[in-house]
Design an enzyme around this catalytic site. Structure first.
Site, PDB file in Angstrom:
ATOM      1  N   HIS A  67       1.826  -2.958  -0.390  1.00 16.24           N
ATOM      2  CA  HIS A  67       1.018  -3.946   0.337  1.00 16.24           C
ATOM      3  C   HIS A  67      -0.387  -4.034  -0.273  1.00 16.24           C
ATOM      4  CE1 HIS A  67       3.764  -3.061   3.984  1.00 16.24           C
ATOM      5  NE2 HIS A  67       4.046  -4.277   3.572  1.00 16.24           N
ATOM      6  N   LYS A  92      10.673  -2.971  18.801  1.00 13.58           N
ATOM      7  CA  LYS A  92      10.614  -2.111  19.989  1.00 13.58           C
ATOM      8  C   LYS A  92       9.864  -0.816  19.738  1.00 13.58           C
ATOM      9  CE  LYS A  92      14.739  -4.214  21.563  1.00 13.58           C
ATOM     10  NZ  LYS A  92      15.615  -4.464  20.418  1.00 13.58           N
ATOM     11  N   ARG A 122      10.311  -8.424  -3.732  1.00 13.00           N
ATOM     12  CA  ARG A 122      10.729  -7.198  -4.422  1.00 13.00           C
ATOM     13  C   ARG A 122      12.093  -7.363  -5.077  1.00 13.00           C
ATOM     14  NH1 ARG A 122       9.489  -4.104   1.006  1.00 13.00           N
ATOM     15  NH2 ARG A 122      10.124  -6.201   1.586  1.00 13.00           N
ATOM     16  N   SER A 162       7.876  -0.375   4.065  1.00 14.61           N
ATOM     17  CA  SER A 162       7.407   0.382   5.229  1.00 14.61           C
ATOM     18  C   SER A 162       8.576   1.148   5.851  1.00 14.61           C
ATOM     19  CB  SER A 162       6.823  -0.564   6.277  1.00 14.61           C
ATOM     20  OG  SER A 162       5.696  -1.221   5.764  1.00 14.61           O
TER      21      SER A 162
HETATM   22  P1  ADP Z   1       8.154  -7.862   6.984  1.00 17.52           P
HETATM   23  O1  ADP Z   1       8.255  -7.128   8.264  1.00 17.52           O
HETATM   24  O2  ADP Z   1       8.052  -9.348   7.104  1.00 17.52           O
HETATM   25  O3  ADP Z   1       9.096  -7.403   5.891  1.00 17.52           O
HETATM   26  P2  ADP Z   1       6.196  -6.246   5.757  1.00 17.52           P
HETATM   27  O4  ADP Z   1       4.990  -5.801   6.462  1.00 17.52           O
HETATM   28  O5  ADP Z   1       7.213  -5.229   5.413  1.00 17.52           O
HETATM   29  O6  ADP Z   1       6.731  -7.496   6.514  1.00 17.52           O
HETATM   30  O7  ADP Z   1       5.784  -6.957   4.413  1.00 17.52           O
HETATM   31  C1  ADP Z   1       4.899  -8.033   4.404  1.00 17.52           C
HETATM   32  C2  ADP Z   1       4.971  -8.711   3.091  1.00 17.52           C
HETATM   33  O8  ADP Z   1       4.686  -7.764   2.095  1.00 17.52           O
HETATM   34  C3  ADP Z   1       6.321  -9.308   2.722  1.00 17.52           C
HETATM   35  O9  ADP Z   1       6.086 -10.499   2.003  1.00 17.52           O
HETATM   36  C4  ADP Z   1       6.937  -8.285   1.846  1.00 17.52           C
HETATM   37  O10 ADP Z   1       7.839  -8.871   0.925  1.00 17.52           O
HETATM   38  C5  ADP Z   1       5.708  -7.772   1.130  1.00 17.52           C
HETATM   39  N1  ADP Z   1       5.895  -6.419   0.639  1.00 17.52           N
HETATM   40  C6  ADP Z   1       6.317  -5.349   1.315  1.00 17.52           C
HETATM   41  N2  ADP Z   1       6.380  -4.257   0.520  1.00 17.52           N
HETATM   42  C7  ADP Z   1       5.976  -4.673  -0.708  1.00 17.52           C
HETATM   43  C8  ADP Z   1       5.837  -4.035  -1.981  1.00 17.52           C
HETATM   44  N3  ADP Z   1       6.180  -2.760  -2.146  1.00 17.52           N
HETATM   45  N4  ADP Z   1       5.381  -4.772  -3.023  1.00 17.52           N
HETATM   46  C9  ADP Z   1       5.072  -6.088  -2.844  1.00 17.52           C
HETATM   47  N5  ADP Z   1       5.201  -6.745  -1.685  1.00 17.52           N
HETATM   48  C10 ADP Z   1       5.648  -6.059  -0.630  1.00 17.52           C
END
Ligand code: ADP
Length: 159
Positions: free
Chosen positions: A19, A43, A92, A130
């Site tokens: 992120h 949840k 990804r 995450s």
């Molecule tokens: P969601 O719950 O929509 O998957 P996330 O918080 O996991 O949201 O991710 C938000 C955004 O960040 C999404 O566009 C996801 O593709 C991107 N993202 C998550 N992890 C990575 C990563 N390791 N590298 C690049 N982008 C990421």
């Protein structure tokens, strides 16, 4: 050219190095970047919205054009309220692409003024999510290599 206001939406539960990489790169592309935490119906989140906002603020403190906010409801409605012309999403895998493409088309149909841009995950973070970080923590592991220091400190408290 018009000022570019971008929204990078997500759950960020917790924010990862992937992120942060995307935030840094998107902040270079836009005049103003809003990292927007979705108040969704998940949840059992690991961290509250307030905790996620605090972590995101800490890890992006060195980027002056980045703002942390949260929203609920439709992303396009939030984009309209914030007068944003870009939505940034990270890709990804092919699986991400399929889901994101569908969402981008839907959002574009609902609000054509806001364009979606996809940034490819950097190779070193393309495996990172995450959900994986949460699994490592639940199983008693150490996620230090996958999250920024400010997040690691808080993960130690929940572990
Ligand atoms: P969601 O719950 O929509 O998957 P996330 O918080 O996991 O949201 O991710 C938000 C955004 O960040 C999404 O566009 C996801 O593709 C991107 N993202 C998550 N992890 C990575 C990563 N390791 N590298 C690049 N982008 C990421």
């Amino acid at each position: 050219m018009a000022s570019l206001v971008a929204i990078y939406p997500g759950s960020f539960d917790p924010p990862t190095n992937g992120h942060l990489d995307l935030i840094s790169r998107a902040a270079r592309l836009a005049n103003h970047l809003i990292v927007a935490i979705l108040r969704n119906t998940q949840k059992q989140p690991l961290f509250t919205i307030e905790e996620r906002a605090e972590m995101l603020k800490e890890i992006s403190a060195h980027l002056p054009n980045v703002e942390i906010d949260c929203f609920d409801g439709l992303l396009v409605d939030y984009a309209a309220r914030r007068k944003a012309n870009l939505i940034v999403r990270g890709i990804r895998t092919v699986a991400d692409y399929e889901v994101e493409l569908q969402m981008a088309h839907l959002n574009s149909r609902m609000r054509p003024q806001t364009e979606t841009v996809f940034l490819p995950a950097s190779a070193e973070y393309s495996f990172l999510s995450s959900r994986m970080v949460k699994e490592i923590i639940m199983l008693g592991g150490d996620a230090a290599n996958f999250v920024p220091e400010a997040v690691q400190r808080r993960l130690k408290r929940v572990n």
